[in-house]
Design a protein around this motif. Structure first.
Motif, PDB file in Angstrom:
ATOM      1  N   ASN A  53       0.785  -1.127   0.031  1.00  0.00           N
ATOM      2  CA  ASN A  53       0.050  -0.125   0.091  1.00  0.00           C
ATOM      3  C   ASN A  53       1.277   1.105  -0.221  1.00  0.00           C
ATOM      4  OD1 ASN A  53      -1.638   1.963   0.409  1.00  0.00           O
ATOM      5  ND2 ASN A  53      -3.034   0.886   1.678  1.00  0.00           N
ATOM      6  N   TYR A  54       1.191   1.756  -1.274  1.00  0.00           N
ATOM      7  CA  TYR A  54       2.267   2.622  -1.421  1.00  0.00           C
ATOM      8  C   TYR A  54       2.087   3.818  -0.740  1.00  0.00           C
ATOM      9  CZ  TYR A  54       5.862   5.364  -3.746  1.00  0.00           C
ATOM     10  OH  TYR A  54       6.774   6.396  -4.145  1.00  0.00           O
ATOM     11  N   LYS A  55       0.899   4.558  -0.866  1.00  0.00           N
ATOM     12  CA  LYS A  55       0.466   5.646  -0.241  1.00  0.00           C
ATOM     13  C   LYS A  55       0.673   5.776   1.143  1.00  0.00           C
ATOM     14  CE  LYS A  55      -2.016   8.251  -3.945  1.00  0.00           C
ATOM     15  NZ  LYS A  55      -3.530   8.344  -4.320  1.00  0.00           N
ATOM     16  N   LYS A  56      -0.107   4.833   1.507  1.00  0.00           N
ATOM     17  CA  LYS A  56      -0.127   4.603   3.281  1.00  0.00           C
ATOM     18  C   LYS A  56       1.322   4.587   3.619  1.00  0.00           C
ATOM     19  CE  LYS A  56      -1.762   1.830   6.736  1.00  0.00           C
ATOM     20  NZ  LYS A  56      -2.113   0.299   6.977  1.00  0.00           N
ATOM     21  N   LEU A  57       2.213   3.703   3.171  1.00  0.00           N
ATOM     22  CA  LEU A  57       3.572   3.421   3.765  1.00  0.00           C
ATOM     23  C   LEU A  57       4.180   4.796   3.675  1.00  0.00           C
ATOM     24  CD1 LEU A  57       5.479   1.205   4.649  1.00  0.00           C
ATOM     25  CD2 LEU A  57       5.847   0.683   2.216  1.00  0.00           C
ATOM     26  N   VAL A  58       4.220   5.272   2.493  1.00  0.00           N
ATOM     27  CA  VAL A  58       4.888   6.546   2.423  1.00  0.00           C
ATOM     28  C   VAL A  58       4.806   7.511   3.291  1.00  0.00           C
ATOM     29  CG1 VAL A  58       5.540   8.477   0.938  1.00  0.00           C
ATOM     30  CG2 VAL A  58       5.895   5.999   0.107  1.00  0.00           C
ATOM     31  N   PHE A  59       3.293   7.812   3.553  1.00  0.00           N
ATOM     32  CA  PHE A  59       3.155   8.693   4.369  1.00  0.00           C
ATOM     33  C   PHE A  59       3.436   8.637   5.938  1.00  0.00           C
ATOM     34  CE2 PHE A  59      -0.117  10.418   7.310  1.00  0.00           C
ATOM     35  CZ  PHE A  59      -0.240  11.949   6.597  1.00  0.00           C
ATOM     36  N   MET A  60       3.495   7.217   5.995  1.00  0.00           N
ATOM     37  CA  MET A  60       3.788   6.679   7.380  1.00  0.00           C
ATOM     38  C   MET A  60       5.048   7.082   7.740  1.00  0.00           C
ATOM     39  SD  MET A  60       3.207   3.226   9.238  1.00  0.00           S
ATOM     40  CE  MET A  60       4.407   2.206   8.352  1.00  0.00           C
ATOM     41  N   LEU A  61       6.073   6.605   6.556  1.00  0.00           N
ATOM     42  CA  LEU A  61       7.604   6.801   6.863  1.00  0.00           C
ATOM     43  C   LEU A  61       7.798   8.111   6.626  1.00  0.00           C
ATOM     44  CD1 LEU A  61       8.505   4.102   4.399  1.00  0.00           C
ATOM     45  CD2 LEU A  61       8.797   3.981   6.722  1.00  0.00           C
ATOM     46  N   LEU A  62       7.208   8.973   6.158  1.00  0.00           N
ATOM     47  CA  LEU A  62       7.588  10.453   6.045  1.00  0.00           C
ATOM     48  C   LEU A  62       7.194  11.172   7.608  1.00  0.00           C
ATOM     49  CD1 LEU A  62       5.996  11.610   2.793  1.00  0.00           C
ATOM     50  CD2 LEU A  62       8.465  11.660   3.329  1.00  0.00           C
ATOM     51  N   THR A  63       6.213  10.682   8.203  1.00  0.00           N
ATOM     52  CA  THR A  63       5.871  11.005   9.369  1.00  0.00           C
ATOM     53  C   THR A  63       7.013  10.674  10.348  1.00  0.00           C
ATOM     54  OG1 THR A  63       3.687  10.493   8.929  1.00  0.00           O
ATOM     55  CG2 THR A  63       3.945  11.057  11.228  1.00  0.00           C
ATOM     56  N   ILE A  64       7.428   9.460  10.383  1.00  0.00           N
ATOM     57  CA  ILE A  64       8.749   8.914  10.975  1.00  0.00           C
ATOM     58  C   ILE A  64       9.911   9.701  10.951  1.00  0.00           C
ATOM     59  CG2 ILE A  64      10.326   7.036  11.422  1.00  0.00           C
ATOM     60  CD1 ILE A  64       7.880   5.060  11.015  1.00  0.00           C
ATOM     61  N   ILE A  65      10.012  10.127   9.708  1.00  0.00           N
ATOM     62  CA  ILE A  65      11.324  11.025   9.321  1.00  0.00           C
ATOM     63  C   ILE A  65      11.078  12.214   9.957  1.00  0.00           C
ATOM     64  CG2 ILE A  65      12.584  11.940   7.301  1.00  0.00           C
ATOM     65  CD1 ILE A  65      11.667   9.690   5.496  1.00  0.00           C
ATOM     66  N   ALA A  66      10.112  12.962   9.792  1.00  0.00           N
ATOM     67  CA  ALA A  66       9.708  14.246  10.423  1.00  0.00           C
ATOM     68  C   ALA A  66      10.072  14.286  11.811  1.00  0.00           C
ATOM     69  CB  ALA A  66       8.341  14.758  10.137  1.00  0.00           C
ATOM     70  N   ILE A  67       9.410  13.178  12.631  1.00  0.00           N
ATOM     71  CA  ILE A  67       9.716  12.829  13.813  1.00  0.00           C
ATOM     72  C   ILE A  67      11.266  12.849  14.346  1.00  0.00           C
ATOM     73  CG2 ILE A  67       9.269  11.556  15.946  1.00  0.00           C
ATOM     74  CD1 ILE A  67       6.690  10.784  14.740  1.00  0.00           C
ATOM     75  N   LEU A  68      11.876  12.093  13.440  1.00  0.00           N
ATOM     76  CA  LEU A  68      13.530  11.831  13.776  1.00  0.00           C
ATOM     77  C   LEU A  68      14.165  12.957  13.733  1.00  0.00           C
ATOM     78  CD1 LEU A  68      13.689   8.257  12.265  1.00  0.00           C
ATOM     79  CD2 LEU A  68      13.825   8.859  14.496  1.00  0.00           C
ATOM     80  N   VAL A  69      13.762  13.797  12.390  1.00  0.00           N
ATOM     81  CA  VAL A  69      14.525  15.022  12.222  1.00  0.00           C
ATOM     82  C   VAL A  69      14.078  15.974  13.328  1.00  0.00           C
ATOM     83  CG1 VAL A  69      14.829  17.024  10.548  1.00  0.00           C
ATOM     84  CG2 VAL A  69      14.529  14.584   9.600  1.00  0.00           C
ATOM     85  N   SER A  70      13.191  16.188  13.804  1.00  0.00           N
ATOM     86  CA  SER A  70      12.936  16.984  14.863  1.00  0.00           C
ATOM     87  C   SER A  70      13.454  16.740  16.035  1.00  0.00           C
ATOM     88  CB  SER A  70      11.240  16.978  15.115  1.00  0.00           C
ATOM     89  OG  SER A  70      10.671  17.259  14.000  1.00  0.00           O
ATOM     90  N   VAL A  71      13.361  15.450  16.481  1.00  0.00           N
ATOM     91  CA  VAL A  71      14.066  15.043  17.666  1.00  0.00           C
ATOM     92  C   VAL A  71      15.867  15.417  17.599  1.00  0.00           C
ATOM     93  CG1 VAL A  71      15.019  12.892  18.768  1.00  0.00           C
ATOM     94  CG2 VAL A  71      12.430  13.169  18.312  1.00  0.00           C
ATOM     95  N   SER A  72      16.054  15.039  16.428  1.00  0.00           N
ATOM     96  CA  SER A  72      17.678  15.262  16.568  1.00  0.00           C
ATOM     97  C   SER A  72      18.039  16.885  16.483  1.00  0.00           C
ATOM     98  CB  SER A  72      18.315  14.486  15.194  1.00  0.00           C
ATOM     99  OG  SER A  72      18.075  15.235  14.410  1.00  0.00           O
TER     100      SER A  72
END
Lengths: 317, 252, 317
Positions: C217-236
């Protein structure tokens, strides 16, 4: 055409006068003949500042278009080729090694450094494919970052960060009589650029065409680079780094009048000066009596225009 | 008169041109033919001093290209290279006028304007003279570059694949124009061209290169034989004479 | 091949542990419990930053199908700071300080995720844009965000400029301690999710079309991964401030070592390399060379050179 020139001149005079009137210290035009203080403010601070703004804006715009011709790439200018950072590194080294040297000497060292920086930049971009013009500014910005971080490292260890931040953040508020006159050299350099405008345009068409037309390609490039390096060094020593003028102004001008420099160069110089004047006026008014440095304002406007230029690039260019 | 004597060229230890010798009289069209990688473009670039000449001598009307100042040579020879990426925004008119630069040095005179106007007309560009070249199609750009080279008004004109990007109609018109220029203005035109029938229809002489050497040389009729073409291209073709002109058939 | 990866990873684990022990015990004076808590927190901070940057970079590379652009090169850490400034700008310093730090952190995070994802879709999913176009846009956007941040900070209160700047930036030497536990929690959650989709990541690396054909499920997966990236970037970024090139450095080292597309191995290797690099770097600078706070400058310098080198190597003329 004459009407256009007249209107342009009027706009310039109006902006120049407005800019003269803005400042923290008490100053009125009507009192300059009756009150010596007012005359002093005008002569020692306001007029030097205005000249500095005009000279910086116009010469940076010209330098930008020269670099675009030399690199045959629309996105090159002193901040996207590492030239500004090289100049700052040069002044830093001069200050560190010869702390008692004069401004002129520091400027010469900075010129040498920015020449060297441009030389590295050209060496790198020669290895890149011409078909991908975006690679060039990409590499240039990175190179600037690398040189900038070397400067930061040295400044940090030598406790000169304070100075470095002055050279990095271009600002006209420190301009006074006796401390900006070097900038007039940029005026002379701009005139030289105008005299070789035809040759620079041909160089912009590439080495093959330039050679075919009987030009000494290397000589023109070298002369162009010396102009670029000197202007950049002078501006970084007197005013500090100002990003993107050299990128934004020529790219806007060439959409209308093209890149034939005999025609475009005066317009580029004029718009560069007006643009910088407006930005500096905004910077002085927006949080009056405080001041927002001009490099911050131009950085914000310039990067926004830069993004627009990248994304709205014609398809086949 | 062009003299090319003992010219060799190496790139990173690879021999691209191997002892090239020929001379051509003034006037007429000469086509350099040969397979990809034979060294045709390199030869043209060397002749036009775009590449440093390390071995051998090249001269145009007894002007040695190594000794003659570049500004003087620019009035003697002009070259159109294969790929032209111009990032500067110039109008067609401005571009073609830059072709006159060797003559006017930045101050175009009446004669320059007249010459440029003629070339724009010849290349069918007069209607788009004020358009910027980056707004033009590939074919229009190519014609603009040719107009620029022609307006240089040099005695010797070197063109590396001038028909790139051109449709049938414009390709033919340009070949016709070149023929006209060669005949009426007594210019020498040297082409690198891949379409052998086009070359045969409009050229006087052929020089065939293969692996950096001149393998066949002579008049079009002499070179256009089945044996020669096989020698040059390693492929078999049928040569047929139609209306007194030789054509190579190799499509099927 | 995979077996070889296991050996490499084991060796890296050992190396990381050795680094931690040396970092903990080198030249300890005074009470052990005190020293251990002090240095222990520091190590935890560095490890968290390393993991956040390394894993967000690798996942970002997989989504955007390239190995050059990283979230920080795209200017996303500058974006985080920009968002923080906008918050302060609209709420005033007093109000900001009245909100509990945790709540402020989560407001920042929510905004960051929203802006990051919209920008990503705006830039990446509209038509086929070249990687260089994106990289250049990202870099200039980073400059834009930084300029705007500077601009707004100055608008806020020119007098307390440096105080606010202190609120926004930190360095490896002074990782903000109060954020450690919440950052650890967030990173842990992200890692668990990444681990759960690890096989889908391997498929995603094959490209969008392939992934859809293979039933992701490409759209859902990419959306979720982007959220994760955003969180990780914010955290660091919240922990240490922006470091443009660290992700590029460690991810490309990992690609050099792990020659296949197994994401578990890639991620683990990149994280371990990041941890070792940060620990060794910080140790060398702080304890051996006794230089303060210049590690990030050195990383910028090396990273910039790496970036240019990768470009030159993959895009020869």
């Amino acid at each position: 055409m004459n009407l256009k020139i007249f209107l342009a001149a009027c706009l310039f005079v109006v902006l120049f006068v407005i800019s003269l009137m803005i400042g923290v210290s008490d100053f009125e035009f009507s009192k300059i003949f009756s009150d010596d203080d007012h005359l002093l403010i005008l002569m020692a601070s306001r007029i030097p500042r205005n000249f500095a703004i005009v000279l910086t804006g116009s010469s940076l715009a010209i330098v930008g278009v020269i670099m675009q011709m030399i690199a045959a790439n629309k996105f090159v200018e002193p901040t996207t080729a590492g030239t500004m950072d090289s100049a700052a590194l040069g002044i830093l080294c001069a200050t560190l090694l010869w702390p008692h040297s004069g401004l002129m000497f520091k400027m010469l060292i900075a010129t040498l450094f920015s020449l060297f920086g441009s030389w590295i930049f050209l060496g790198i971009i020669r290895r890149l494919p011409v078909t991908n013009p975006l690679l060039v500014p990409l590499v240039g910005i990175m190179l600037g970052g690398v040189i900038g971080s070397i400067a930061t490292f040295i400044a940090y260890e030598a406790d000169l960060l304070q100075y470095l931040s002055i050279w990095i953040n271009g600002d006209f508020s420190g301009i006074l009589r006796g401390r900006y006159e070097l900038l007039w050299i940029t005026f002379g350099l701009s005139i030289i650029a105008y005299f070789i405008a035809n040759q620079l345009t041909i160089v912009g068409m590439g080495e093959n065409i330039a050679t075919n037309l009987g030009l000494n390609y290397r000589a023109i490039i070298s002369l162009g680079l010396i102009i670029v390096a000197m202007v950049t060094a002078i501006i970084v020593t007197t005013v500090g780094m100002i990003p993107f003028i050299g990128l934004v102004i020529p790219n806007i001008v060439n959409r209308v009048v093209g890149d034939n420099l005999t025609k475009a160069l005066p317009i580029i110089a004029y718009i560069g000066a007006v643009f910088t004047l407006v930005c500096d006026i905004i910077g002085r008014l927006i949080i009056f009596p405080y001041e927002i440095t001009v490099s911050v304002i131009i950085g914000a406007i310039g990067s926004a225009v830069f993004i627009y230029l990248i994304l709205k690039r014609p398809r086949h260019v | 008169m062009i003299k090319v004597q003992n010219v060799s060229k190496e790139f990173s230890e690879k021999l691209i041109l191997d002892d090239i010798n020929f001379s051509l009289d003034k006037g007429g069209i000469t086509s350099i033919i040969g397979p990809n990688g034979a060294g045709k473009s390199t030869l043209l670039s060397l002749m036009a001093r775009l590449m440093p000449l390390d071995q051998g001598q090249i001269s145009f009307d007894d002007l040695d290209i190594k000794q003659t100042p570049s500004g003087v040579l620019a009035k003697k020879i002009s070259i159109l290279t294969q790929s032209n990426h111009i990032s500067a925004r110039l109008t067609v008119l401005q571009l073609v006028m830059f072709g006159r630069f060797p003559h006017h040095k930045g101050r175009p005179q009446q004669a320059d304007h007249a010459h440029v106007a003629r070339m724009l007309e010849l290349m069918e560009l007069d209607e788009i003279a004020d358009r910027f070249i980056d707004q033009l199609s590939g074919g229009q750009q190519q014609r603009a570059y040719i107009a620029m080279i022609l307006s240089q008004d040099s005695d010797y004109i070197l063109l590396d694949e001038p028909l790139n990007n051109l449709d049938m109609k414009h390709a033919r018109n340009i070949m016709k124009s070149l023929r006209k220029i060669a005949d009426e203005m007594n210019k020498s035109i040297i082409l690198v061209i891949h379409d052998i029938n086009f070359a045969a229809a409009y050229s006087d002489l052929f020089i065939a290169l293969k692996d950096g050497k001149i393998i066949v040389q002579g008049s079009v009729d002499d070179v256009m034989t089945e044996a020669n073409i096989e020698l040059i291209y390693d492929m078999q073709v049928d040569i047929k004479t139609i209306d007194g002109k030789k054509h190579a058939f190799y499509y099927t | 091949m995979f077996k070889q990866d296991k050996y490499i990873i084991s060796a890296l684990v050992v190396a990381a542990l050795v680094c931690m022990i040396i970092f903990l015990t080198y030249q300890t004076q005074g009470k052990w419990s005190y020293v251990l808590t002090l240095r222990g927190t520091k190590i935890i901070g560095l490890v968290l930053i390393a993991i956040a940057i390394a894993s967000s970079t690798i996942v970002f590379h997989t989504i955007s199908h390239n190995r050059i652009i990283t979230p920080s090169i795209m200017g996303f850490d500058a974006l985080y700071i920009f968002i923080q400034t906008v918050l302060i700008f609209f709420l005033s310093v007093q109000e900001i300080q009245s909100i509990s730090p945790t709540l402020r952190y989560f407001i920042n995070l929510a905004l960051m995720i929203a802006v990051f994802i919209s920008l990503f879709y705006f830039l990446f999913l509209r038509s086929n844009r070249s990687i260089f176009l994106l990289a250049l846009t990202g870099i200039v956007m980073g400059i834009f965000f930084r300029s705007m941040t500077n601009f707004m900070i100055r608008l806020l209160d020119p007098d307390s400029f440096s105080t606010i700047q202190g609120l926004l930036f930190s360095s490896f030497g002074s990782i903000s301690n109060e954020l450690l536990s919440i950052s650890a929690l967030l990173i842990f959650i992200c890692l668990v999710i990444i681990y759960k989709v690890r096989f889908q990541l391997d498929i995603l690396a094959l490209g969008r079309e392939k992934a859809i054909i293979l039933g992701v499920n490409y759209k859902k997966l990419v959306f979720m991964l982007l959220t994760i990236i955003a969180i990780l970037v914010s955290v660091s970024t919240a922990l240490v401030g922006p470091i443009t090139f660290f992700g590029l450095l460690v991810s490309n080292l990992a690609y050099l070592i792990i020659k296949n597309q197994n994401h578990v191995n890639l991620l683990v290797t990149a994280c371990l390399i990041a941890i070792i690099t940060l620990l060794v770097g910080q140790f060398t600078f702080e304890k051996l060379l006794e230089l303060q706070g210049t590690l990030s400058v050195v990383i910028e310098c090396l990273g910039g050179i790496t970036f240019i080198w990768i470009l030159l190597r993959t895009h020869k003329r």
